[in-house]
Motif scaffolding. Structure first.
Motif, PDB file in Angstrom:
ATOM      1  N   LYS A  37       0.292 -38.492  16.647  1.00  0.00           N
ATOM      2  CA  LYS A  37      -0.472 -37.659  15.712  1.00  0.00           C
ATOM      3  C   LYS A  37      -1.731 -37.113  16.376  1.00  0.00           C
ATOM      4  CE  LYS A  37       1.132 -39.786  11.437  1.00  0.00           C
ATOM      5  NZ  LYS A  37       0.784 -40.605  10.272  1.00  0.00           N
ATOM      6  N   LYS A  40      -0.698 -34.362  18.712  1.00  0.00           N
ATOM      7  CA  LYS A  40      -0.330 -33.173  17.943  1.00  0.00           C
ATOM      8  C   LYS A  40      -1.571 -32.466  17.414  1.00  0.00           C
ATOM      9  CE  LYS A  40       4.353 -34.318  16.434  1.00  0.00           C
ATOM     10  NZ  LYS A  40       5.224 -34.606  15.286  1.00  0.00           N
ATOM     11  N   GLN A  41      -2.542 -33.242  16.939  1.00  0.00           N
ATOM     12  CA  GLN A  41      -3.776 -32.658  16.424  1.00  0.00           C
ATOM     13  C   GLN A  41      -4.542 -31.944  17.545  1.00  0.00           C
ATOM     14  OE1 GLN A  41      -4.571 -32.379  13.309  1.00  0.00           O
ATOM     15  NE2 GLN A  41      -6.492 -31.346  13.730  1.00  0.00           N
ATOM     16  N   TRP A  43      -3.234 -30.663  20.183  1.00  0.00           N
ATOM     17  CA  TRP A  43      -2.468 -29.470  20.502  1.00  0.00           C
ATOM     18  C   TRP A  43      -2.734 -28.361  19.486  1.00  0.00           C
ATOM     19  CZ3 TRP A  43      -0.205 -26.826  24.035  1.00  0.00           C
ATOM     20  CH2 TRP A  43       0.677 -25.816  23.704  1.00  0.00           C
ATOM     21  N   LYS A  44      -2.803 -28.727  18.209  1.00  0.00           N
ATOM     22  CA  LYS A  44      -3.074 -27.723  17.182  1.00  0.00           C
ATOM     23  C   LYS A  44      -4.457 -27.106  17.366  1.00  0.00           C
ATOM     24  CE  LYS A  44      -0.050 -29.586  13.597  1.00  0.00           C
ATOM     25  NZ  LYS A  44       0.031 -30.216  12.280  1.00  0.00           N
ATOM     26  N   LEU A  45      -5.438 -27.943  17.709  1.00  0.00           N
ATOM     27  CA  LEU A  45      -6.786 -27.420  17.939  1.00  0.00           C
ATOM     28  C   LEU A  45      -6.816 -26.474  19.131  1.00  0.00           C
ATOM     29  CD1 LEU A  45      -8.919 -30.637  17.322  1.00  0.00           C
ATOM     30  CD2 LEU A  45      -8.763 -28.614  15.858  1.00  0.00           C
ATOM     31  N   LYS A  47      -4.305 -24.758  20.313  1.00  0.00           N
ATOM     32  CA  LYS A  47      -3.555 -23.563  19.946  1.00  0.00           C
ATOM     33  C   LYS A  47      -4.412 -22.637  19.081  1.00  0.00           C
ATOM     34  CE  LYS A  47       0.911 -22.288  17.971  1.00  0.00           C
ATOM     35  NZ  LYS A  47       2.123 -22.786  17.317  1.00  0.00           N
ATOM     36  N   ALA A  48      -5.136 -23.215  18.125  1.00  0.00           N
ATOM     37  CA  ALA A  48      -6.010 -22.413  17.265  1.00  0.00           C
ATOM     38  C   ALA A  48      -7.122 -21.760  18.085  1.00  0.00           C
ATOM     39  CB  ALA A  48      -6.606 -23.284  16.166  1.00  0.00           C
ATOM     40  N   HIS A  51      -5.638 -18.835  20.008  1.00  0.00           N
ATOM     41  CA  HIS A  51      -5.402 -17.664  19.165  1.00  0.00           C
ATOM     42  C   HIS A  51      -6.716 -16.973  18.800  1.00  0.00           C
ATOM     43  CE1 HIS A  51      -1.104 -17.870  18.778  1.00  0.00           C
ATOM     44  NE2 HIS A  51      -1.156 -19.159  18.470  1.00  0.00           N
TER      45      HIS A  51
END
Length: 104
Positions: A37, A40-41, A43-45, A47-48, A51
């Protein structure tokens, strides 16, 4: 053949020795799930953030292209003015040379 089997056996024994040193607390499903988790978190940060940076660049790009175009036009104008100045200077030097020759 026997030699290659011994090498495989040695490799497996070394692997098992290292595997025995790992504690079961470190490999529990709860800890692994938490680590997954967290990854994944992260990675999401990332990725955001990526972008957001792409969006910023896309917003700045037209402005930068306009500035580049204006700079090119300014450069061309300066080159033209410089060429005119050089021609005028050459003409003035030629006229001065003629006047000096007429005096003598």
């Amino acid at each position: 053949m026997l030699c290659s089997q011994l090498q495989v056996l040695r490799f497996l024994l070394e692997f098992l020795e290292k595997a025995d040193t790992a504690s079961w607390e470190e490999t529990s499903p709860e800890i692994l799930n938490r680590e997954v988790k967290e990854v994944k978190q992260s990675w999401k940060l990332l990725k955001a953030e990526y972008h957001e940076k792409v969006k910023d660049i896309k917003e700045l790009l037209p402005e930068l292209l306009q500035k580049q175009h204006r700079l090119r036009r300014g450069k061309e104008r300066l080159e033209c003015v410089l060429q005119q100045y050089r021609q005028q200077r050459e003409m003035a030097e030629a006229m001065l040379t003629q006047q000096v020759l007429m005096i003598y």
